[in-house]
Scaffold this active site. Structure first.
Site, PDB file in Angstrom:
ATOM      1  N   ASP A   1     -34.637 -10.930  -8.605  1.00  0.00           N
ATOM      2  CA  ASP A   1     -34.709  -9.890 -10.139  1.00  0.00           C
ATOM      3  C   ASP A   1     -34.956  -8.682  -9.907  1.00  0.00           C
ATOM      4  OD1 ASP A   1     -35.903  -9.720 -13.085  1.00  0.00           O
ATOM      5  OD2 ASP A   1     -37.789 -10.730 -12.379  1.00  0.00           O
TER       6      ASP A   1
HETATM    7  C1  BGC Z   1     -37.105 -10.106 -15.620  1.00  0.00           C
HETATM    8  C2  BGC Z   1     -36.013 -11.106 -15.618  1.00  0.00           C
HETATM    9  C3  BGC Z   1     -34.830 -11.028 -16.135  1.00  0.00           C
HETATM   10  C4  BGC Z   1     -34.329  -9.870 -15.506  1.00  0.00           C
HETATM   11  C5  BGC Z   1     -33.248  -9.378 -16.274  1.00  0.00           C
HETATM   12  C6  BGC Z   1     -36.211  -9.164 -14.889  1.00  0.00           C
HETATM   13  O1  BGC Z   1     -37.291  -7.548 -15.408  1.00  0.00           O
HETATM   14  O2  BGC Z   1     -38.098 -10.083 -14.729  1.00  0.00           O
HETATM   15  O3  BGC Z   1     -37.092 -12.379 -16.258  1.00  0.00           O
HETATM   16  O4  BGC Z   1     -34.352 -12.267 -15.839  1.00  0.00           O
HETATM   17  O5  BGC Z   1     -34.719  -8.760 -15.982  1.00  0.00           O
HETATM   18  O6  BGC Z   1     -32.928  -9.550 -17.883  1.00  0.00           O
END
Ligand code: BGC
Length: 765
Positions: free
Chosen positions: A296
């Site tokens: 993430d």
């Molecule tokens: C979220 C993810 C997301 C990623 C990209 C993160 O903060 O937890 O679910 O895919 O950002 O936007």
């Protein structure tokens, strides 16, 4: 971490980009566009390419950079691409810019390896579908699959290759903002919805034209954040991990997801992104996963914040050794892995293993021969009539009728004066829900608009009554900056409130559209209270006090406190956030052109203090007074898991159970389902079991099978649900192993988790 703006690239370059076809120079085998390569071809291609790559280039493929200029200025994006120091961008959705970057990658980088573009295609791309929690309320995996395949088609036409979805985290706590992105609390429903989403995104195989690759997230246990506070630690027993939390991820893997995303938080004190047990032992060794894992946002670097790593180099080596193939947004891989190979803290062979599946995916997706976006086709593919129809049907199928006393709904089409009241009734922004970041609010049809189009013979008046304070959520980009509050003084608020009551008094029927602003849920948007925000409850009570018939349409991303409403408002239709076509869908439902058929994928609590509240709990001592555990409110839910009404009336007759069964056999339960009304409708028949005794206490009920069935007016259908006996297997905390234990089982069948048609069967050796 996540306190970032999600602005899509503002950078628009005028440079004309020609759609040249490219072949990685000197590489083994050119790939015909859109042709599905064999596994042997893929392996050979990857082996040859890997053999030509320097260590720097390999590490470059392991980096995903933010495409927003505020994080990676365009010149830097170009340079990273040219030097082969990046394998993927996220948040670049402008097809012109995608073509520019691909052109640099395939014409100017040494090995001409194309880029992979990833994005949060969560519930639609430009056409916004109902939020995932709503889609799960359809209990219809085929509908869910269709929704994600439509979203995939739109996104792929823009040059996006990879959806950071589905989020399959089990969510048992309405306080957690991301419950809206989940399929709810149940592992069996969660498995079905997870697999359907993967199929929808990816199609029949990785690389199917018009499809994306999916990313099952957030591996693992993100939904168990303590106190429902986003990003907080998850402490999950092995029992719950194996029997509940891990199951939908495993279903996503079995459905063939190309990627998973490792979670932010620590799982039982080991941060998920550096958790070798999770990413290697469980994911690769136990489940045989052959794809790849992306971290993430900044999660690799954050291993230092968590106190797992002592430096960025340590963080990178730990994540890579644990099995994270690609680092999202932080750049510790690029900055340190080469030295770590030299220092021996990670091996060159491990790097090769991590890079291989990513190259294979690019090849399977046909990017080595056709990396470009067809700009004309892109324009024609956005918000088409077909997309709108699919989005409307999805919204119709996912609304849940929670209450309908005295058949207050459907509204008679001959109604003469309707007052539509509430801050969400005409909000083009809120109806899209959270994670609608590429949606354009101008495409939205609001509930007010839908009702006005539908009730052409009626006078439809409208006012907001109250406004909702939206807070300062920063998650949305320029396209979805919330509207500013207009009622800024106490006088203005009082005048508007009184105006709403006047409209109510002048109408025959009032439709109130209340709930949460879309900024109040999603990522980084947990709530300690789940009441209707602001003055909405006071407005509701005042409008009900006028004595006019009131229909409450709830628009929300989580269960909210409807305790008062459930006692005083005759009809409550929960539409979640229904998306671009929400207004048409809600109008169809309210007038009965469509019969509601959604059922809750989560237990609906009375108040936040009950959370986490879920139906499949173990049986406590004194189960008979289970409703009396609090001084102030009953401890039972307001609406049980699986619940949902219809304009039809269904009854479920006695269950016939197929007697004793061996481990290799099946248990079949049949029930007659009668529609006693004059309206054809659909409902969800659900089968629950309970193991009476075993090596560990088992949940009081566990969903095992379900079927959405349509029954004609006055018709009776016999519905048979068949469960393989092996589905009674569970992970026992007593033996630390999977067990299938002979004994007696209860079984219930009905239309929600409080189902009362009971039978039993035994499992013999
Ligand atoms: C979220 C993810 C997301 C990623 C990209 C993160 O903060 O937890 O679910 O895919 O950002 O936007």
């Amino acid at each position: 971490m996540a306190f970032f703006s999600r602005g899509t690239s503002l950078f628009r370059c005028s440079l004309a980009v020609c759609a040249v076809s490219c072949v990685a120079a000197g590489l083994a085998e050119a790939q015909a566009p859109q042709q599905r390569p064999t596994d042997a071809q893929v392996d050979r291609f990857v082996r040859d390419l890997l053999g030509k790559m320097t260590l720097d280039e390999k590490i470059g493929q392991m980096e995903q950079a933010a495409g927003q200029p505020m994080y990676t200025p365009p010149a830097k994006q170009d340079e990273l691409t040219r030097s082969g120091s990046v394998g993927s961008f996220l948040f670049t959705t402008d097809p012109v810019r995608i073509n520019e970057l691909q052109k640099i990658a395939v014409e100017q980088s040494r090995l001409k390896i194309p880029l992979l573009f990833g994005y949060d295609v969560i519930h639609g791309f430009r056409t916004i579908y109902p939020i995932p929690l709503a889609m799960a309320s359809s209990w219809d995996p085929a509908l869910v699959e269709k929704g994600q395949s439509m979203a995939a088609r739109e996104a792929r036409s823009a040059g996006v290759h990879w959806a950071f979805a589905p989020m399959v985290d089990i969510a048992r706590d309405a306080r957690w903002g991301r419950i809206m992105e989940s399929a709810g609390e149940d592992p069996v429903l969660g498995e079905a919805i997870a697999a359907a989403q993967v199929r929808g995104f990816q199609g029949a195989y990785v690389g199917e034209p018009g499809h994306l690759i999916s990313s099952v997230k957030h591996f693992a246990g993100y939904g168990a954040a303590e106190g429902g506070r986003d990003y907080d630690s998850s402490n999950i027993s092995d029992d719950l991990l194996y029997n509940v939390y891990l199951r939908p991820y495993h279903a996503g893997v079995k459905a063939g997801t190309a990627t998973l995303m490792s979670a932010y938080m620590d799982l039982n004190s080991v941060p998920a992104t550096g958790n070798k047990w999770l990413l290697t032992d469980v994911l690769r060794k136990e489940w045989g996963f052959k794809g790849w894992v992306v971290s993430d946002w900044d999660a690799v670097k954050s291993l230092q914040v968590h106190g797992l790593a002592e430096s960025p180099a340590d963080a990178a080596a730990r994540a890579a050794n644990a099995g994270v193939n690609m680092e999202m947004t932080s750049s510790t891989y690029r900055e340190t892995l080469k030295q770590s190979v030299a220092a021996g803290t990670i091996s060159a062979a491990t790097i090769d293993d991590l890079v291989r599946p990513m190259l294979a995916t690019k090849y399977r997706m046909g990017l080595f021969t056709n990396p470009y976006v067809d700009l004309a086709a892109y324009k024609a593919a956005q918000v088409t009539a077909e997309q709108r129809t699919a989005a409307r049907i999805a919204a119709e199928q996912s609304a849940v009728l929670l209450r309908n006393e005295g058949e207050a709904l459907p509204l008679h089409k001959s109604v003469k004066a309707v007052a539509v009241i509430g801050p969400l009734a005409d909000s083009k922004l809120d109806i899209m829900g959270s994670w609608a970041i590429h949606g354009d609010r101008n495409d939205s049809v609001t509930v007010l608009q839908g009702l006005r189009e539908k009730l052409t013979g009626a006078q439809v008046t409208y006012t907001i009554g109250v406004e909702i304070e939206r807070g300062s959520a920063t998650i949305f980009d320029e396209q979805v900056v919330p509207e500013k509050l207009t009622l800024t003084t106490p006088e203005a608020k009082a005048t508007e409130f009184a105006h709403a009551l006047d409209l109510a008094k002048a109408a025959d029927t009032v439709v109130m559209v209340l709930g949460e602003a879309q900024t109040m849920n999603g990522e980084n948007a947990s709530r300690a209270s789940i009441t209707l925000p602001g003055e909405q409850e006071r407005l509701l009570e005042a409008v009900v006090a006028t004595g006019k018939p009131v229909v409450l349409v709830v628009m929300t991303g989580r269960p909210v406190n409807l305790t008062w409403a459930n006692e005083h408002v005759p009809a409550i239709l929960n539409v979640w956030y229904p998306g671009t076509e929400g207004g048409h869908a809600v109008a169809n439902l309210l007038v009965g052109d469509v019969n509601p058929s959604g059922h809750l994928p989560v237990t609906w609590p009375r108040d936040a203090g009950q959370e986490p509240l879920y139906y499949n709990q173990n049986i406590p001592q004194n189960p008979e007074n289970v409703a009396q555990r609090y001084w102030d409110i009953p401890s039972t839910p307001l609406f049980p898991f699986g619940y949902g009404l219809s304009y039809s009336k269904f009854t479920v007759g006695a269950a016939v159970v197929s007697g004793s069964v061996t481990a290799s056999g099946n248990v079949t339960v049949s029930v007659p389902v009668t529609n006693t009304s004059g309206v054809r409708g659909a409902t969800v028949v659900q089968m629950y079991t309970h193991q009476r005794a075993g090596s560990a206490a088992r949940p009081r009920r566990e969903l095992k099978e379900f079927a959405k069935v349509t029954v004609g007016a006055g018709e009776t259908k016999t519905i048979s649900l068949t469960m393989p006996a092996k589905d009674l297997t569970y992970w026992s905390a007593a033996s630390h192993s999977w067990v299938l234990e002979p004994g007696t089982f209860d079984v219930w069948v009905g239309l929600d988790s409080a189902a009362s048609q009971h039978g039993e069967f035994s499992l013999t050796k």
